[in-house]
Design a protein around this motif. Structure first.
Motif, PDB file in Angstrom:
ATOM      1  N   LEU A 123       0.804  -1.224   0.000  1.00  0.00           N
ATOM      2  CA  LEU A 123       0.000   0.000   0.000  1.00  0.00           C
ATOM      3  C   LEU A 123       0.834   1.268   0.000  1.00  0.00           C
ATOM      4  O   LEU A 123       0.333   2.347  -0.351  1.00  0.00           O
ATOM      5  CB  LEU A 123      -0.903   0.029   1.251  1.00  0.00           C
ATOM      6  CG  LEU A 123      -1.847  -1.146   1.487  1.00  0.00           C
ATOM      7  CD1 LEU A 123      -2.618  -0.937   2.790  1.00  0.00           C
ATOM      8  CD2 LEU A 123      -2.797  -1.325   0.318  1.00  0.00           C
ATOM      9  N   GLY A 182       3.392   2.659  -1.620  1.00  0.00           N
ATOM     10  CA  GLY A 182       3.723   3.471  -2.782  1.00  0.00           C
ATOM     11  C   GLY A 182       2.612   4.440  -3.145  1.00  0.00           C
ATOM     12  O   GLY A 182       2.850   5.649  -3.286  1.00  0.00           O
ATOM     13  N   GLU A 183       1.411   3.960  -3.282  1.00  0.00           N
ATOM     14  CA  GLU A 183       0.283   4.812  -3.651  1.00  0.00           C
ATOM     15  C   GLU A 183      -0.031   5.828  -2.553  1.00  0.00           C
ATOM     16  O   GLU A 183      -0.340   6.983  -2.833  1.00  0.00           O
ATOM     17  CB  GLU A 183      -0.957   3.962  -3.940  1.00  0.00           C
ATOM     18  CG  GLU A 183      -2.205   4.767  -4.290  1.00  0.00           C
ATOM     19  CD  GLU A 183      -1.996   5.718  -5.461  1.00  0.00           C
ATOM     20  OE1 GLU A 183      -2.662   6.786  -5.476  1.00  0.00           O
ATOM     21  OE2 GLU A 183      -1.187   5.420  -6.367  1.00  0.00           O
ATOM     22  N   ALA A 184       0.067   5.391  -1.287  1.00  0.00           N
ATOM     23  CA  ALA A 184      -0.214   6.312  -0.183  1.00  0.00           C
ATOM     24  C   ALA A 184       0.797   7.450  -0.155  1.00  0.00           C
ATOM     25  O   ALA A 184       0.436   8.614   0.070  1.00  0.00           O
ATOM     26  CB  ALA A 184      -0.201   5.552   1.140  1.00  0.00           C
ATOM     27  N   ARG A 239       2.589   8.531  -2.720  1.00  0.00           N
ATOM     28  CA  ARG A 239       2.406   9.340  -3.932  1.00  0.00           C
ATOM     29  C   ARG A 239       1.198  10.281  -3.770  1.00  0.00           C
ATOM     30  O   ARG A 239       1.292  11.479  -4.043  1.00  0.00           O
ATOM     31  CB  ARG A 239       2.204   8.419  -5.131  1.00  0.00           C
ATOM     32  CG  ARG A 239       2.219   9.115  -6.483  1.00  0.00           C
ATOM     33  CD  ARG A 239       2.092   8.113  -7.608  1.00  0.00           C
ATOM     34  NE  ARG A 239       3.183   7.141  -7.619  1.00  0.00           N
ATOM     35  CZ  ARG A 239       3.071   5.857  -7.253  1.00  0.00           C
ATOM     36  NH1 ARG A 239       1.890   5.388  -6.848  1.00  0.00           N
ATOM     37  NH2 ARG A 239       4.105   5.059  -7.294  1.00  0.00           N
ATOM     38  N   ALA A 240       0.096   9.730  -3.321  1.00  0.00           N
ATOM     39  CA  ALA A 240      -1.123  10.524  -3.203  1.00  0.00           C
ATOM     40  C   ALA A 240      -0.990  11.607  -2.131  1.00  0.00           C
ATOM     41  O   ALA A 240      -1.499  12.716  -2.299  1.00  0.00           O
ATOM     42  CB  ALA A 240      -2.309   9.613  -2.891  1.00  0.00           C
ATOM     43  N   ARG A 258       9.483   0.538  -2.242  1.00  0.00           N
ATOM     44  CA  ARG A 258       8.267   1.069  -2.865  1.00  0.00           C
ATOM     45  C   ARG A 258       7.996   2.514  -2.449  1.00  0.00           C
ATOM     46  O   ARG A 258       7.499   3.313  -3.255  1.00  0.00           O
ATOM     47  CB  ARG A 258       7.088   0.165  -2.515  1.00  0.00           C
ATOM     48  CG  ARG A 258       7.189  -1.193  -3.195  1.00  0.00           C
ATOM     49  CD  ARG A 258       6.234  -2.210  -2.624  1.00  0.00           C
ATOM     50  NE  ARG A 258       6.409  -3.513  -3.261  1.00  0.00           N
ATOM     51  CZ  ARG A 258       5.853  -4.644  -2.835  1.00  0.00           C
ATOM     52  NH1 ARG A 258       5.068  -4.625  -1.772  1.00  0.00           N
ATOM     53  NH2 ARG A 258       6.071  -5.773  -3.471  1.00  0.00           N
ATOM     54  N   ALA A 279       8.031   5.887  -5.137  1.00  0.00           N
ATOM     55  CA  ALA A 279       6.990   6.907  -5.234  1.00  0.00           C
ATOM     56  C   ALA A 279       7.518   8.299  -4.940  1.00  0.00           C
ATOM     57  O   ALA A 279       7.083   9.282  -5.559  1.00  0.00           O
ATOM     58  CB  ALA A 279       5.856   6.572  -4.260  1.00  0.00           C
TER      59      ALA A 279
END
Length: 225
Positions: free
Chosen positions: A82, A84-86, A88-89, A123, A127
């Motif tokens: 989880l 990477g997306e967290a 990045r966002a 990861r 990001a």
């Protein structure tokens, strides 16, 4: 603005009615950091023990940035996919990570858990290549006190974690190992041998605050304990 994201298990998400160490650290940084900052992440809730779900907003004091990436029963192996997306966002600058007890207790041994640490770091950096990370070792808990074999696994993982932090640290993306909270006592700093009460929240917050102050000069020495 500096953007922090707390990442952790049940000790980080907290449960209904608690302040959480996230709140204690926010208070400290508000008073000592000297610049704009916030806590970010894809989640905001506490764990509700009545419904056994992370659905509560009943913080003891809700007046702080409550965002995080923490979950009751989640560990390195859950967070690695989880992160990477967290990151990045949330455009995260600093990860504050307290994980490992759940992994060792239910999912992976020390070596496998250390491999998930490496995957998590990789990861997160993919990001945000300049992200900073502060990582807390597994702290004292009742299972380690009652079960020598589990205590040995915790000790081994903490050794592997320290090695991973040293090996993976790099100038553009510092990786910092926080010291375990000094004088942390499961009889006086937890309500059940594992989860922090008010004094335990302060001690965990102090571990992160003092690590950042000593290594990077951010904020001041934690005085809330």
């Amino acid at each position: 603005m500096l953007r922090f994201m707390p990442v952790g298990d049940s000790m980080t998400i907290g449960s209904a009615g608690e302040h959480t160490w996230r709140y204690r650290l926010w208070q400290h940084l508000r008073d000592t950091y000297g610049g704009p900052f916030s806590f970010v992440g894809p989640r905001e809730t506490l764990y509700d023990k009545a419904t056994q779900a992370p659905t509560s907003y009943e913080y003891a004091d809700p007046g702080f940035p409550r965002a995080h990436l923490a979950g009751w029963g989640e560990g390195w192996q859950h967070m690695a996919p989880l992160i990477g997306e967290a990151v990045r966002a949330g455009r995260v600058d600093v990860l504050l990570v307290s994980l490992g007890l759940i992994d060792l207790g239910f999912y992976t041994n020390a070596g496998q858990t250390a491999e998930n640490v490496s995957a998590f770091v990789e990861r997160a950096r993919a990001a945000r290549p300049r992200i900073r990370m502060v990582v807390l070792p597994v702290i004292p808990n009742v299972r380690a006190e009652d079960e020598p074999a589990f205590a040995a696994e915790v000790s081994l993982f903490n050794e592997l974690l320290a090695k991973a932090v040293a090996d993976l640290d790099e100038p553009r993306s510092p990786l910092l190992l926080a010291s375990p909270p000094p004088a942390y006592d499961i009889r006086t700093d937890t309500y059940d041998g594992t989860h922090p009460n008010g004094s335990g929240e302060h001690r965990i917050a102090a571990a992160f605050a003092d690590a950042m102050h000593q290594a990077w000069g951010w904020g001041g020495k934690y005085t809330g304990v």
